[in-house]
Design a protein around this motif. Structure first.
Motif, PDB file in Angstrom:
ATOM      1  N   UNK A  15      24.993  30.300  48.040  1.00  0.00           N
ATOM      2  CA  UNK A  15      25.130  30.335  46.579  1.00  0.00           C
ATOM      3  C   UNK A  15      26.364  31.123  46.159  1.00  0.00           C
ATOM      4  N   UNK A  16      26.747  30.965  44.918  1.00  0.00           N
ATOM      5  CA  UNK A  16      27.755  31.817  44.276  1.00  0.00           C
ATOM      6  C   UNK A  16      29.046  31.989  45.081  1.00  0.00           C
ATOM      7  N   UNK A  17      29.696  30.867  45.351  1.00  0.00           N
ATOM      8  CA  UNK A  17      30.979  30.910  46.051  1.00  0.00           C
ATOM      9  C   UNK A  17      32.084  31.420  45.133  1.00  0.00           C
ATOM     10  N   UNK A  18      31.968  31.088  43.842  1.00  0.00           N
ATOM     11  CA  UNK A  18      32.864  31.640  42.826  1.00  0.00           C
ATOM     12  C   UNK A  18      34.354  31.503  43.126  1.00  0.00           C
ATOM     13  N   UNK A  19      34.757  30.337  43.595  1.00  0.00           N
ATOM     14  CA  UNK A  19      36.195  30.082  43.766  1.00  0.00           C
ATOM     15  C   UNK A  19      36.868  30.896  44.852  1.00  0.00           C
ATOM     16  N   UNK A  20      36.066  31.525  45.712  1.00  0.00           N
ATOM     17  CA  UNK A  20      36.623  32.339  46.796  1.00  0.00           C
ATOM     18  C   UNK A  20      36.693  31.484  48.069  1.00  0.00           C
ATOM     19  N   UNK A  21      37.842  30.854  48.270  1.00  0.00           N
ATOM     20  CA  UNK A  21      38.007  29.906  49.381  1.00  0.00           C
ATOM     21  C   UNK A  21      37.915  30.586  50.745  1.00  0.00           C
ATOM     22  N   UNK A  22      38.471  31.790  50.855  1.00  0.00           N
ATOM     23  CA  UNK A  22      38.465  32.490  52.144  1.00  0.00           C
ATOM     24  C   UNK A  22      37.020  32.773  52.585  1.00  0.00           C
ATOM     25  N   UNK A  32      38.285  42.200  39.028  1.00  0.00           N
ATOM     26  CA  UNK A  32      37.506  41.226  39.795  1.00  0.00           C
ATOM     27  C   UNK A  32      38.000  41.136  41.234  1.00  0.00           C
ATOM     28  N   UNK A  33      39.308  41.319  41.413  1.00  0.00           N
ATOM     29  CA  UNK A  33      39.876  41.291  42.769  1.00  0.00           C
ATOM     30  C   UNK A  33      39.494  42.557  43.524  1.00  0.00           C
ATOM     31  N   UNK A  34      39.629  43.708  42.862  1.00  0.00           N
ATOM     32  CA  UNK A  34      39.376  44.981  43.539  1.00  0.00           C
ATOM     33  C   UNK A  34      37.920  45.134  43.983  1.00  0.00           C
ATOM     34  N   UNK A  35      37.004  44.633  43.172  1.00  0.00           N
ATOM     35  CA  UNK A  35      35.579  44.851  43.506  1.00  0.00           C
ATOM     36  C   UNK A  35      35.147  44.093  44.769  1.00  0.00           C
ATOM     37  N   UNK A  36      35.928  43.100  45.179  1.00  0.00           N
ATOM     38  CA  UNK A  36      35.589  42.352  46.402  1.00  0.00           C
ATOM     39  C   UNK A  36      35.533  43.275  47.614  1.00  0.00           C
ATOM     40  N   UNK A  37      36.431  44.279  47.632  1.00  0.00           N
ATOM     41  CA  UNK A  37      36.508  45.191  48.759  1.00  0.00           C
ATOM     42  C   UNK A  37      35.266  46.082  48.864  1.00  0.00           C
ATOM     43  N   UNK A  38      34.680  46.384  47.717  1.00  0.00           N
ATOM     44  CA  UNK A  38      33.507  47.274  47.694  1.00  0.00           C
ATOM     45  C   UNK A  38      32.190  46.501  47.759  1.00  0.00           C
ATOM     46  N   UNK A  83      42.152  36.766  49.693  1.00  0.00           N
ATOM     47  CA  UNK A  83      41.476  36.304  48.470  1.00  0.00           C
ATOM     48  C   UNK A  83      41.924  37.153  47.273  1.00  0.00           C
ATOM     49  N   UNK A  84      42.059  38.455  47.492  1.00  0.00           N
ATOM     50  CA  UNK A  84      42.485  39.356  46.417  1.00  0.00           C
ATOM     51  C   UNK A  84      43.915  39.046  45.961  1.00  0.00           C
ATOM     52  N   UNK A  85      44.813  38.860  46.933  1.00  0.00           N
ATOM     53  CA  UNK A  85      46.219  38.576  46.584  1.00  0.00           C
ATOM     54  C   UNK A  85      46.323  37.306  45.760  1.00  0.00           C
ATOM     55  N   UNK A  86      45.553  36.275  46.137  1.00  0.00           N
ATOM     56  CA  UNK A  86      45.610  35.013  45.398  1.00  0.00           C
ATOM     57  C   UNK A  86      45.103  35.191  43.964  1.00  0.00           C
ATOM     58  N   UNK A  87      44.082  36.033  43.795  1.00  0.00           N
ATOM     59  CA  UNK A  87      43.556  36.285  42.448  1.00  0.00           C
ATOM     60  C   UNK A  87      44.597  36.998  41.585  1.00  0.00           C
ATOM     61  N   UNK A  88      45.247  37.998  42.180  1.00  0.00           N
ATOM     62  CA  UNK A  88      46.245  38.765  41.428  1.00  0.00           C
ATOM     63  C   UNK A  88      47.453  37.879  41.103  1.00  0.00           C
ATOM     64  N   UNK A  89      47.881  37.065  42.071  1.00  0.00           N
ATOM     65  CA  UNK A  89      49.013  36.153  41.838  1.00  0.00           C
ATOM     66  C   UNK A  89      48.696  35.154  40.731  1.00  0.00           C
ATOM     67  N   UNK A  90      47.424  34.770  40.637  1.00  0.00           N
ATOM     68  CA  UNK A  90      47.022  33.780  39.630  1.00  0.00           C
ATOM     69  C   UNK A  90      46.875  34.409  38.237  1.00  0.00           C
ATOM     70  N   UNK A  91      46.946  35.748  38.187  1.00  0.00           N
ATOM     71  CA  UNK A  91      46.804  36.425  36.898  1.00  0.00           C
ATOM     72  C   UNK A  91      45.355  36.648  36.500  1.00  0.00           C
ATOM     73  N   UNK A  92      44.452  36.536  37.458  1.00  0.00           N
ATOM     74  CA  UNK A  92      43.036  36.820  37.173  1.00  0.00           C
ATOM     75  C   UNK A  92      42.845  38.342  37.052  1.00  0.00           C
ATOM     76  N   UNK A  93      41.795  38.792  36.345  1.00  0.00           N
ATOM     77  CA  UNK A  93      41.617  40.236  36.122  1.00  0.00           C
ATOM     78  C   UNK A  93      41.605  41.040  37.432  1.00  0.00           C
ATOM     79  N   UNK A  94      42.403  42.113  37.462  1.00  0.00           N
ATOM     80  CA  UNK A  94      42.521  42.967  38.650  1.00  0.00           C
ATOM     81  C   UNK A  94      41.162  43.495  39.106  1.00  0.00           C
TER      82      UNK A  94
END
Ligand code: ZN
Length: 241
Positions: A7-14, A233-239, A220-231
């Motif tokens: 469930x909940x893949x949320x556009x995270x291809x990696x 959302x990218x940072x919380x992936x690590x935690x 996955x984080x770099x692609x989110x930041x490059x796309x201009x998605x909220x920082x």
């Protein structure tokens, strides 16, 4: 025979690719998905493509319907809202058509499948406590129910009238019991474990196992930041929070 549940893949291809590789090794005879293919991550189109490829039994998540304007984003927080609008602009008409056609609930001989709750599937309520879990279990006509949405894996069981929440990752089921499985999230885990979550139901031994797999979070984080998605959302992936 095994079923692969996620469930909940949320556009995270990696994360999705890593989980698909693991699931394929199990040789599942059925794939089951509790929704939210898109939202948050930088690869909504690719995640839709992979989903179509394995063709799981699937229901819609709130982000899937929000991205196509089928549910309101009024109650989404600021970051989720921005991600939904970004996702919506990134999808083709065909991809949107796929999300739009997803059902809210799927019930067959073996499972009840819904993103939030069976009581009010269109409200996308969360199953976060025993009371709500009990209400879903009580309403289920099937022995096994599968949900997502909270991004926190949990297995609720109702055996001899007693409700339990399995703390571990493996659950031996019994014929007379009823089980509600929250498979957690592939693309945006929030239980403090940043690894992608998925679940294997071994039909022969009748056990449910929630599994985790590491993936390239940095990419996955770099692609989110490059796309201009909220920082955030990218940072919380690590935690994993
Ligand atoms: Zn979600």
């Amino acid at each position: 025979m095994k079923y692969a549940i996620f469930s909940d893949m949320h556009g995270n291809l990696e994360a999705y690719t890593a989980v698909l590789n693991e699931m394929r090794k199990e040789g599942p005879s059925r794939y089951i998905c509790a929704g939210d293919i898109v939202g948050y991550g930088a690869d909504p189109s690719e995640c839709i493509r992979l989903t179509k490829e394995i063709d799981p039994v699937i229901v819609c998540g709130n982000h899937d319907w929000a991205a196509v304007g089928k549910t309101s984003i009024e109650y989404f927080n600021e970051y989720a809202k921005r991600a939904v609008l970004w996702t919506s602009s990134a999808l083709t008409a065909e991809e949107k058509g796929y999300l739009e056609a997803l059902d809210l609930v799927h019930v067959d001989q073996e499972i009840s499948l819904v993103h939030g709750t069976l009581m009010r599937p269109e409200s996308f309520d969360y199953v976060f406590n025993a009371g709500t879990a009990y209400a879903v279990l009580d309403m289920m006509k099937t022995r096994v129910g599968i949900i997502g949405h909270t991004h926190v894996p949990a297995i609720y069981s109702l055996e001899d009238g007693k409700l339990d929440r399995t703390p571990g990752s493996i659950k031996q089921m019994s014929r007379g019991g009823k089980y509600l499985i929250n498979v957690g999230s592939i693309g945006q885990p929030r239980d403090g474990d940043p690894r992608a979550a998925y679940c294997i139901w071994d039909i022969d031994t009748d056990t449910i196992e929630i599994k985790r797999v590491q993936y390239d979070i940095g990419k996955a984080q770099r692609k989110m930041l490059d796309a201009g998605l909220p920082e955030r959302l990218a940072h919380r992936l690590m935690r994993g929070r």
